[in-house]
Design a protein around this motif. Structure first.
Motif, PDB file in Angstrom:
ATOM      1  N   LYS A  64       0.572  -1.546   0.016  1.00 20.29           N
ATOM      2  CA  LYS A  64       0.052   0.007   0.415  1.00 20.29           C
ATOM      3  C   LYS A  64       1.355   1.095   0.219  1.00 20.29           C
ATOM      4  O   LYS A  64       1.130   2.030  -1.075  1.00 20.29           O
ATOM      5  CB  LYS A  64      -0.754  -0.342   1.297  1.00 20.29           C
ATOM      6  N   SER A  83      -1.663  -5.382   2.124  1.00 21.93           N
ATOM      7  CA  SER A  83      -2.662  -5.241   0.972  1.00 21.93           C
ATOM      8  C   SER A  83      -4.186  -5.346   1.537  1.00 21.93           C
ATOM      9  O   SER A  83      -4.154  -5.014   2.223  1.00 21.93           O
ATOM     10  CB  SER A  83      -2.863  -6.651   0.611  1.00 21.93           C
ATOM     11  N   ASP A  84      -4.976  -5.071   0.589  1.00 19.33           N
ATOM     12  CA  ASP A  84      -6.344  -4.962   0.868  1.00 19.33           C
ATOM     13  C   ASP A  84      -7.093  -6.831   0.795  1.00 19.33           C
ATOM     14  O   ASP A  84      -8.310  -6.627   0.987  1.00 19.33           O
ATOM     15  CB  ASP A  84      -7.389  -4.274  -0.524  1.00 19.33           C
TER      16      ASP A  84
END
Length: 168
Positions: A64, A83-84
């Motif tokens: 990110k 991360s998502d």
């Protein structure tokens, strides 16, 4: 080049040269699956080594805030993101955090690993059974040794590309 297990071999092309990591799904299947998923999506490409401590380890993987050229890149926040994808439950083992061990970084919560990882320079056995080891550097540790040091690193080195050997 022939790899013992191409599906579980991670090749990091870094600003200091190539680093080959034998991933260990036998130790940490969910963590290895996450590393492969992020590598195959190009998420690690351009990510800086934001925390490199001499005699200890080199940390990277903040997809990110640590991804140069990424929408959220922020050198001052590198190391604070992931991360998502959801955080992973720990997969601690008896594997030693010795030279070249690859292990997941996390917050205080043992089940907070996401995308960040570190490569150990020297013996860090005090981390055993507290962090998830998911691989071992088999080639290129001399390149890891050359990474610029710092907390945070000024003008940091980075992962140029991260690939799975089976995809080459």
């Amino acid at each position: 080049m022939a790899y013992k297990d191409p599906e579980n071999t991670l090749i990091l092309d870094t600003t200091k040269g190539e680093v080959v990591i034998e991933m260990r799904p036998d130790l940490a299947p969910n963590h290895v699956a996450r590393i492969k998923e992020l590598a195959r999506a190009g998420e690690y490409d351009g990510v800086v080594f934001h925390r490199v401590i001499d005699g200890f380890m080199a940390q990277t993987g903040d997809v990110k805030f640590g991804k140069q050229g990424g929408a959220s890149f922020d050198a001052n926040r590198a190391g604070m993101g992931g991360s998502d994808k959801p955080d992973l439950a720990q997969e601690f083992s008896d594997e030693n955090h010795g030279r070249g061990a690859c292990s997941m970084a996390r917050a205080q919560n043992p089940n907070s690993a996401n995308s960040q990882f570190f490569i150990v320079f020297d013996d860090a056995s005090f981390l055993n059974k507290q962090y998830t080891v998911w691989g071992q550097v088999t080639e290129g540790m001399d390149n890891v040794d050359q990474l610029k040091r710092g907390e945070p690193v000024q003008m940091p080195d980075s992962i140029t590309t991260a690939k799975i050997a089976a995809d080459l």
